[in-house]
Design a protein around this motif. Sequence first.
Motif, mmCIF file in Angstrom:
data_model
loop_
_atom_site.group_PDB
_atom_site.id
_atom_site.type_symbol
_atom_site.label_atom_id
_atom_site.label_comp_id
_atom_site.label_asym_id
_atom_site.label_seq_id
_atom_site.Cartn_x
_atom_site.Cartn_y
_atom_site.Cartn_z
ATOM 1 N N ASP B 169 0.856 -1.182 0.000
ATOM 2 C CA ASP B 169 0.000 0.000 0.000
ATOM 3 C C ASP B 169 0.893 1.234 0.000
ATOM 4 O O ASP B 169 1.509 1.555 1.002
ATOM 5 N N GLU B 170 0.958 1.895 -1.119
ATOM 6 C CA GLU B 170 1.768 3.108 -1.277
ATOM 7 C C GLU B 170 3.154 2.989 -0.667
ATOM 8 O O GLU B 170 3.489 3.718 0.260
ATOM 9 N N PRO B 171 3.965 2.075 -1.198
ATOM 10 C CA PRO B 171 5.280 1.863 -0.584
ATOM 11 C C PRO B 171 6.214 3.061 -0.732
ATOM 12 O O PRO B 171 7.197 3.145 -0.010
ATOM 13 N N THR B 172 5.900 3.991 -1.614
ATOM 14 C CA THR B 172 6.831 5.112 -1.808
ATOM 15 C C THR B 172 6.331 6.402 -1.171
ATOM 16 O O THR B 172 6.963 7.447 -1.330
ATOM 17 N N ALA B 173 5.219 6.341 -0.446
ATOM 18 C CA ALA B 173 4.667 7.569 0.136
ATOM 19 C C ALA B 173 5.683 8.250 1.039
ATOM 20 O O ALA B 173 6.312 7.618 1.880
ATOM 21 N N GLY B 174 5.857 9.533 0.856
ATOM 22 C CA GLY B 174 6.717 10.319 1.731
ATOM 23 C C GLY B 174 8.203 10.166 1.499
ATOM 24 O O GLY B 174 8.997 10.627 2.309
ATOM 25 N N LEU B 175 8.609 9.500 0.418
ATOM 26 C CA LEU B 175 10.041 9.361 0.146
ATOM 27 C C LEU B 175 10.471 10.358 -0.933
ATOM 28 O O LEU B 175 9.649 10.826 -1.719
#
Lengths: 269, 292
Positions: B169-175
């Motif tokens: 679930d959105e593994p790249t959120a906030g990176l």
Amino acid sequence: MLKDITIGQYFPGNSLLHTMDARFKIIVTAIFIVMIFAADSFSALLPPLIFFILAFALSGLPVKLIARSMKPIIPVLVFTSVLNVFFVDGKALVSIFGINITDEGLIISGMMVLRLIALICGSSLLTYTTSPIILTDAIEKMLKPLSKIGFPAHELAMMMTIALRFIPTLIEETDKIMSAQKARGAELDSGTLVQRAKALVPILIPLFVSSFRRAEELALAMECRCYHGGEGRTKLREPVSGGKDYAALGVTLLFLCAVLLINMGKVVI
Amino acid sequence: MAIIKTVDLTYTYSEGTPFEKTAVNKVNIEIEEGELVGIIGHTGSGKSTLIQHLNGLIKPTSGKVIIDGEDIWDKNVKLRDIRFKVGLVFQYPEYQIFEETVYKDIAFGPKNMALDEKEIDKMVRETAALVGITDDMLRKSPFELSGGQKRRVAIAGVMAMRPKVLILDEPTAGLDPKGREVILSQIKKYHEETKSTVLLVSHSMEDVARFASKILVMNKSEVFCYDTPPAVFARAEEIASIGLSVPQITKVFGLLRSKGIDIRGDVYTVEFAMKTINEYLASHGKGGGDHA
């Protein structure tokens, strides 16, 4: 499961109770609690009961809510009533295995249960009809005179506001962490007591870590907005009291008198 | 045979209260083994609720979830086995880390599977290498790592269970862009090496377009479409009308078409766009340098 907690929950509305000055509501609730504990017989408990029913009717809240606020204290109720039934001396009614059930035990435990229920219901009514912010504002205002002798009234109120504000956040967070660990095969609701206690570690550690992180972030955000404690701070909403608040206080005092009169035997019901 | 199948899957939050909301409405999807599916949709479109059904964290209000031919809410099916089969990485998974060392945290899942020490060790080391965690880092406390590293440790914790289906679930959120790129390419690598099925929830059409073999678009609790990227992006206008953006290069081609240039509309990567333009120019007998 965690979503059933209703402590500190607020149900918005426009009833008389909702619009009353929160300071008066706190005082009235305190008097109500005094009433419950001053009453020394079932008939003396009648006035507080009538008082509560009246107040609840005025609040316009659904009756279902009472049942919901009672749910978490059922074990406490059972425990205290059982203890009282068995361990109060008096005239034995029935005797089981050498332990007497006495008439006084029954009366005391009945009173105890009624008092506890009234206590929870009364105080829930306060939080159901008062938003946490208004409530803590009122507490701050009431404690203000004490700050002259060094009592941290504002700080205490701020701490309460923050604590109340974060209850739902923490509940949500706990749910999320529990799901995440379950997805990795953690077993939370089976096994022996020791296993279950151990299974809490993967929940509690992340929860602590995130609580500290949140506290730090909040402190930083408050500092960025130049928060420096209560000194010289003004309020957006100053509590105002009006005729209806004094009227409510008067009615409450009348009920208290009724309880005292019944206690003294001046009035017989 | 489809590894994931849902039949009229419906979920309603707070049923019977004024706060009632249907988060997933009659969803029927069939996902074949070995696909890399990108799931796209607005916040609140039901993506997260849908994926939590696939490993039995949420019980559907009505409808069925069939994993590998088994109805997961059948009495004889152990939910815990389903969770090992369908690994789910939540949003911001680094917040679930709790062990003293990175190694132990990655080993938590495999340990719950009751594998023996040797196997656990093998899984942990293989997975760590796959997501670029060095042996040196394995011995460290996870709380000493940077945000991006923690994220990779948390993802490795689920990958190490070698689930047949991996859902992120959105593994790249906030990176940052570099961190996103690293994680996406590692997920791609995991997909290729283990031949497993991967479901990737994302907000970024660009990411999904580049990596996915199939795209599932969710809109207002329902499946809007489930198809290959060219077929999905050929419907660029419809996708825009539900408020989702298509990759920028697809937009460019849409504009070219609206200017009356007869060029294909299902272009969604820059490489493919270059090829298409060259072909177009060649077929129209014009040189590359001629700006018509």
